[in-house]
Design an enzyme around this catalytic site. Structure first.
Site, short mmCIF file in Angstrom:
data_model
loop_
_atom_site.label_atom_id
_atom_site.label_comp_id
_atom_site.label_asym_id
_atom_site.label_seq_id
_atom_site.Cartn_x
_atom_site.Cartn_y
_atom_site.Cartn_z
N GLU A 128 25.66 55.43 -45.79
CA GLU A 128 26.41 56.66 -46.10
C GLU A 128 25.62 57.90 -45.68
O GLU A 128 24.42 58.00 -45.95
CB GLU A 128 26.68 56.68 -47.61
CG GLU A 128 27.56 57.80 -48.09
CD GLU A 128 27.89 57.66 -49.58
OE1 GLU A 128 28.73 58.43 -50.07
OE2 GLU A 128 27.30 56.77 -50.24
N LYS A 158 35.79 60.00 -47.53
CA LYS A 158 35.61 59.31 -48.81
C LYS A 158 36.67 59.77 -49.80
O LYS A 158 36.92 60.97 -49.95
CB LYS A 158 34.20 59.59 -49.34
CG LYS A 158 33.78 58.74 -50.54
CD LYS A 158 32.31 58.97 -50.83
CE LYS A 158 31.80 58.10 -51.96
NZ LYS A 158 30.35 58.30 -52.21
N CYS A 180 31.31 53.56 -49.90
CA CYS A 180 30.53 53.40 -51.13
C CYS A 180 31.42 53.31 -52.38
O CYS A 180 31.98 52.26 -52.67
CB CYS A 180 29.50 54.54 -51.25
SG CYS A 180 28.14 54.15 -52.40
N SER A 189 -2.98 53.63 -66.90
CA SER A 189 -3.55 54.14 -65.65
C SER A 189 -3.91 53.01 -64.69
O SER A 189 -3.85 53.19 -63.47
CB SER A 189 -4.79 55.00 -65.95
OG SER A 189 -5.80 54.26 -66.59
N SER A 230 23.60 53.57 -52.14
CA SER A 230 23.64 53.03 -53.51
C SER A 230 22.22 52.87 -54.04
O SER A 230 21.48 51.99 -53.58
CB SER A 230 24.37 51.68 -53.52
OG SER A 230 24.41 51.13 -54.82
N LEU A 237 -8.18 57.73 -64.21
CA LEU A 237 -8.31 56.31 -64.56
C LEU A 237 -9.11 56.22 -65.85
O LEU A 237 -10.30 56.53 -65.88
CB LEU A 237 -9.01 55.56 -63.42
CG LEU A 237 -8.97 54.03 -63.48
CD1 LEU A 237 -7.54 53.52 -63.37
CD2 LEU A 237 -9.82 53.44 -62.36
N SER A 238 -8.44 55.74 -66.92
CA SER A 238 -9.05 55.79 -68.25
C SER A 238 -9.68 54.49 -68.69
O SER A 238 -10.42 54.46 -69.67
CB SER A 238 -7.99 56.19 -69.28
OG SER A 238 -7.03 55.15 -69.40
#
Length: 424
Positions: free
Chosen positions: A45, A114, A150, A298, A176, A292-293
């Protein structure tokens, strides 16, 4: 009249607004299809402008540019190769339609608009487009092809009209988006329309991420009766030839490859990777950065990023405070090593103390609570954004089940349920 037809289903990854790039994708797909002897190449589409185009279609210059690109592509079909079925926004007097153009023998030989315009969830078409009339089929080289667009196959009216006006094959362009149940729902709707009309259907969907949406492709073909003849893969650009023949009972498609479509958590993980990759690449970010823990949230975010972009494009930063445990530090280091991503450490104890001291006079006489806890998370966000501003990576945030994940909620919308399911 012909008794055989080869239709190429082109599952491409357009970029909204990139008319030159999208036209090049269409051109390259046609070349691939021509090499295989295709008669017609069908796209998803609004393929020329990308879906969803949102308010770009309210700009007359943009509409004119879409028209010109499709006319130029149509002119290239004068070479005697395959025709093209291309979606585009089409202006007619004071109306604007979500349309498809059939291009063959050097020109646009037909247009269809459409009919059903979705206006729920992520869709906003009723505000942007006018409703097209119930369509009749195209006559393409002696074959009457119906093209419901669609949403038009989610109701029986359009397909019923096409069947009554002589359509022999249904060819459905789609934009979609993915969600966890969408593939099964699409198949159910398609089978219902095939059963009602007795006509075979080729369903072609776009693939790739676009802002908060991600499209899985997974195009397919159903023969009369609803039997699956061809199943294209999800998550990748593909051009697949489908071979059709006319018999005493009408048209059928020869059975072809049937790719396995992953569902459940595997499908969700693929959606996260594709959505993140395309958001980063289409917006031209060089890389990503995240905190980054040492925790699950994370770690999962870092894994998705490394799989989507490659470890060299992922920069992790550990931002410990005085409350951070040694276990968290070692877990973060282990995670980064396993993923092969860069890990730096920036201590935040001093800036947290500075903020607390600055607020001390205002908070005098109160007991510490969530306010002080949130100072840490907000400082972490500030520092990550500073790295982003300095080196241009995109920041990924890492929310847990009790939080709103700003990064992933923005990127993946209604897939957050699946994201949280992954962490369970």
């Amino acid at each position: 009249m012909t008794d055989s037809l080869t239709i190429a289903l082109a599952q491409i990854n357009p970029i909204v607004g990139d008319l030159t790039g999208n036209a090049d994708r269409i051109r390259a797909s046609r070349a691939d299809a021509a090499a295989g002897g295709a008669d017609l190449v069908a796209f998803g589409e609004l393929a020329i402008c990308g879906y969803p185009p949102e308010d770009l279609v309210m700009k007359p210059a943009f509409i004119d540019a879409c028209h010109e690109r499709v006319k130029a592509l149509a002119a290239e079909t004068a070479d005697g190769g395959p025709g093209l079925l291309i979606g585009l926004p089409w202006a007619d007097d004071d109306k604007l339609f979500n349309a498809v153009a059939l291009c063959d023998r050097g020109e646009i030989i037909g247009l269809r608009h459409k009919h059903f315009l979705p206006n729920y969830g992520v869709f906003d078409e009723l505000r942007l487009f006018d409703q097209g009339p119930l369509p009749g089929p195209f006559d393409f080289r002696g074959v009457r092809i119906g093209v419901p667009i669609c949403e038009d196959i989610w109701y029986g009216d359009v397909v019923e009209c096409l069947e009554e006006t002589g359509a022999e094959i249904l060819l459905v362009p789609n934009g979609s988006p993915f969600d966890r149940q969408k593939f099964d729902v699409r198949i159910q709707q398609a089978v219902a329309r095939v059963a009602e009309s007795g006509l075979p259907m080729a369903y072609v969907n776009q693939v790739g991420g676009q802002d908060e949406l991600v499209f899985d492709g997974a195009s397919f073909v159903l023969n009369p009766g609803g039997a699956l003849a061809v199943q294209m893969p999800a998550w990748s650009e593909e051009v697949v030839l489908t071979h059709w023949s006319r018999g005493a009972e009408g048209w059928t498609c020869r059975e072809g490859d049937k790719a396995l479509i992953e569902d459940g958590l595997a499908g969700i993980y693929q959606a996260l990777m594709v959505g993140l990759r395309d958001y980063v690449q289409k917006n031209k970010f060089p890389s990503v950065v995240l905190g980054l823990s040492g925790g699950i949230d994370s770690a999962l975010t870092a894994a998705v990023a490394a799989d989507a972009l490659g470890p060299d494009a992922v920069h992790c930063i550990m931002l410990p405070s005085r409350y951070t445990s040694n276990e968290s530090l070692s877990d973060a280091a282990d995670c980064a090593e396993r993923l092969g991503v860069k890990l730096d450490q920036v201590a935040i104890s001093a800036p947290v103390q500075g903020v607390e001291e600055a607020l001390g006079p205002l908070f005098e006489g109160t007991s510490p609570d969530i306010t002080e806890e949130n100072i840490q998370s907000r400082l972490r966000g500030l520092l990550l954004m500073a790295v982003s501003n300095k080196f241009q990576p995109m920041v990924l945030t890492t929310g847990n089940k009790s939080e709103v994940s700003v990064g992933y909620a923005t990127l993946y919308g209604d897939m957050c349920g699946g994201y949280n399911a992954l962490k369970d």
